[in-house]
Write an enzyme that holds these catalytic residues in place. Structure first.
Site, PDB file in Angstrom:
ATOM      1  N   GLY A  41       0.816  -1.208   0.000  1.00 22.37           N
ATOM      2  CA  GLY A  41       0.000   0.000   0.000  1.00 22.37           C
ATOM      3  C   GLY A  41       0.849   1.257   0.000  1.00 22.37           C
ATOM      4  O   GLY A  41       0.670   2.159  -0.834  1.00 22.37           O
ATOM      5  N   ASN A  43       3.968   1.550  -0.793  1.00 22.73           N
ATOM      6  CA  ASN A  43       4.753   1.631  -2.027  1.00 22.73           C
ATOM      7  C   ASN A  43       3.945   2.247  -3.165  1.00 22.73           C
ATOM      8  O   ASN A  43       4.432   3.118  -3.898  1.00 22.73           O
ATOM      9  CB  ASN A  43       5.215   0.231  -2.450  1.00 22.73           C
ATOM     10  CG  ASN A  43       6.310  -0.321  -1.575  1.00 22.73           C
ATOM     11  OD1 ASN A  43       6.946   0.403  -0.813  1.00 22.73           O
ATOM     12  ND2 ASN A  43       6.527  -1.622  -1.676  1.00 22.73           N
ATOM     13  N   THR A 212       1.347  -8.073 -15.830  1.00 21.99           N
ATOM     14  CA  THR A 212       2.723  -7.624 -16.002  1.00 21.99           C
ATOM     15  C   THR A 212       3.623  -8.835 -16.189  1.00 21.99           C
ATOM     16  O   THR A 212       3.463  -9.866 -15.529  1.00 21.99           O
ATOM     17  CB  THR A 212       3.190  -6.787 -14.801  1.00 21.99           C
ATOM     18  OG1 THR A 212       3.083  -7.552 -13.598  1.00 21.99           O
ATOM     19  CG2 THR A 212       2.339  -5.523 -14.673  1.00 21.99           C
ATOM     20  N   LEU A 213       4.603  -8.688 -17.081  1.00 24.42           N
ATOM     21  CA  LEU A 213       5.443  -9.810 -17.495  1.00 24.42           C
ATOM     22  C   LEU A 213       6.922  -9.527 -17.266  1.00 24.42           C
ATOM     23  O   LEU A 213       7.783 -10.084 -17.963  1.00 24.42           O
ATOM     24  CB  LEU A 213       5.188 -10.117 -18.976  1.00 24.42           C
ATOM     25  CG  LEU A 213       3.731 -10.377 -19.358  1.00 24.42           C
ATOM     26  CD1 LEU A 213       3.582 -10.426 -20.874  1.00 24.42           C
ATOM     27  CD2 LEU A 213       3.239 -11.680 -18.734  1.00 24.42           C
ATOM     28  N   THR A 241      12.138  -5.586  -6.169  1.00 29.06           N
ATOM     29  CA  THR A 241      11.174  -5.639  -5.075  1.00 29.06           C
ATOM     30  C   THR A 241       9.984  -4.705  -5.277  1.00 29.06           C
ATOM     31  O   THR A 241       8.839  -5.090  -5.078  1.00 29.06           O
ATOM     32  CB  THR A 241      11.847  -5.316  -3.728  1.00 29.06           C
ATOM     33  OG1 THR A 241      12.949  -6.195  -3.541  1.00 29.06           O
ATOM     34  CG2 THR A 241      10.870  -5.475  -2.578  1.00 29.06           C
ATOM     35  N   ASP A 245       4.644  -2.438  -7.706  1.00 25.36           N
ATOM     36  CA  ASP A 245       3.939  -1.331  -7.066  1.00 25.36           C
ATOM     37  C   ASP A 245       4.237  -0.013  -7.773  1.00 25.36           C
ATOM     38  O   ASP A 245       3.352   0.850  -7.893  1.00 25.36           O
ATOM     39  CB  ASP A 245       4.329  -1.237  -5.589  1.00 25.36           C
ATOM     40  CG  ASP A 245       3.888  -2.464  -4.812  1.00 25.36           C
ATOM     41  OD1 ASP A 245       2.841  -3.035  -5.149  1.00 25.36           O
ATOM     42  OD2 ASP A 245       4.598  -2.851  -3.869  1.00 25.36           O
TER      43      ASP A 245
END
EC number: 2.7.1.15
Length: 297
Positions: A41, A43, A212-213, A241, A245
């Site tokens: 959240g 991020n 997303t790839l 990481t 986001d």
């Protein structure tokens, strides 16, 4: 200016950097350790604020030493924290191992996030004032569903990131406008074997889907429209990481600015590409001027 509300988690990320992640029962020596404010959240809130939106955060931090730092990090990034609760006890933490290829493995301890199981006074009014509500699954599902229902009742676009992946209640899907999942999440949710089939299956429950790839870019499907594949900039990843986001936060800003979907996805991909070249989650997120430079390069 686009107003985005984020209902979600705040965590302190405890990050160990290693050449290769340990296997079960194995001990390895790391080269570095960092504590970095994060949580899916927080991020997404920071990513959206740095990308140029007005952002408000709904969630909770604890009364431990991490709580004030998490709140301060959000505020210094331009995120309004008036409705970020302080709960007696520990803040959420995420224990992260990052390897030399930029891959990661994460264990999340909810802490204060686990108390966010309902909308508190003022939350629905804040959601109603927004252009978009961003949701993830690091807080209890009842609050996520309540937030989505509030957004739907007030005509606010709802963007859901189904992470950590888990079964999605029909009432949440009914109130979701755009679902943004990575390939693993999409396949896990649907039981399909590839991203295209998984996206198509998800489209039966929500009106629009982005899968997303990673380095391969993203796939967009919407009801009544042709599938759209958008490539990502080719960069060398240091730490992935916060990439997902960052992508979601930037995408929400681009959609709020009414960019066509292809341009919005390219802009979000540019933001994510910048983030993976830097260590940490929130610390890696780019500012609007950086995104524009990457987008136009």
């Amino acid at each position: 200016m686009t107003h985005i509300v984020v209902l979600g988690s705040t965590n302190m990320d405890l990050v160990a950097y290693v050449a290769k992640a340990p296997r079960r029962g194995e001990t390895v020596t790391g080269r570095e350790f960092r504590t970095i404010p994060g949580g899916k959240g927080a991020n997404q809130a920071i990513a959206a604020a740095r990308a140029g939106a007005t952002v408000s955060m709904i969630g909770a931090v604890g009364t431990d030493a991490y709580g004030p730092e998490l709140r301060s990090t959000l505020e210094h990034s331009g995120v309004d924290t008036d409705l970020l609760r302080t709960i007696e006890g520990p803040s959420g933490t995420a224990h992260i191992v990052v390897d030399d290829e930029g891959g990661n493995a994460i264990v999340v301890i909810p802490g204060a996030n686990g108390t966010v199981d309902h909308l508190a006074p003022g939350d629905e009014g804040l959601i109603a004032s927004a252009d978009a509500l961003l949701l993830q699954l690091e807080i209890p599902m009842p609050a996520v569903v309540a937030g989505a229902r509030a957004a739907r009742a007030h005509g606010v676009r709802t963007v859901l990131t189904p992470a950590p992946v888990q079964p999605l209640p029909p009432e949440l899907l009914t109130a979701t406008d755009l679902l943004v999942a990575n390939e693993y999440e999409a396949i896990t949710l649907t039981g399909r074997t590839d991203a295209v089939d998984a996206a198509g299956a998800l489209l039966e429950s929500v009106p629009a889907v982005v899968v997303t790839l990673g380095a391969a870019g993203s796939l967009y499907l919407a009801r009544g429209a042709e599938p759209l594949a958008v490539p990502a900039p080719q960069v060398t990843a240091v730490d992935s990481t916060g990439a997902g986001d960052t992508f979601v936060g930037a995408l929400a800003v681009a959609l709020g600015a009414e960019r066509p979907i292809r341009e919005a996805l390219r802009w979000a991909a540019a933001a994510a590409a910048l983030s993976v070249q830097r260590p940490g989650a929130s610390a890696s997120m780019p500012y609007r001027s950086e995104i524009e430079a990457q987008y136009t390069s």
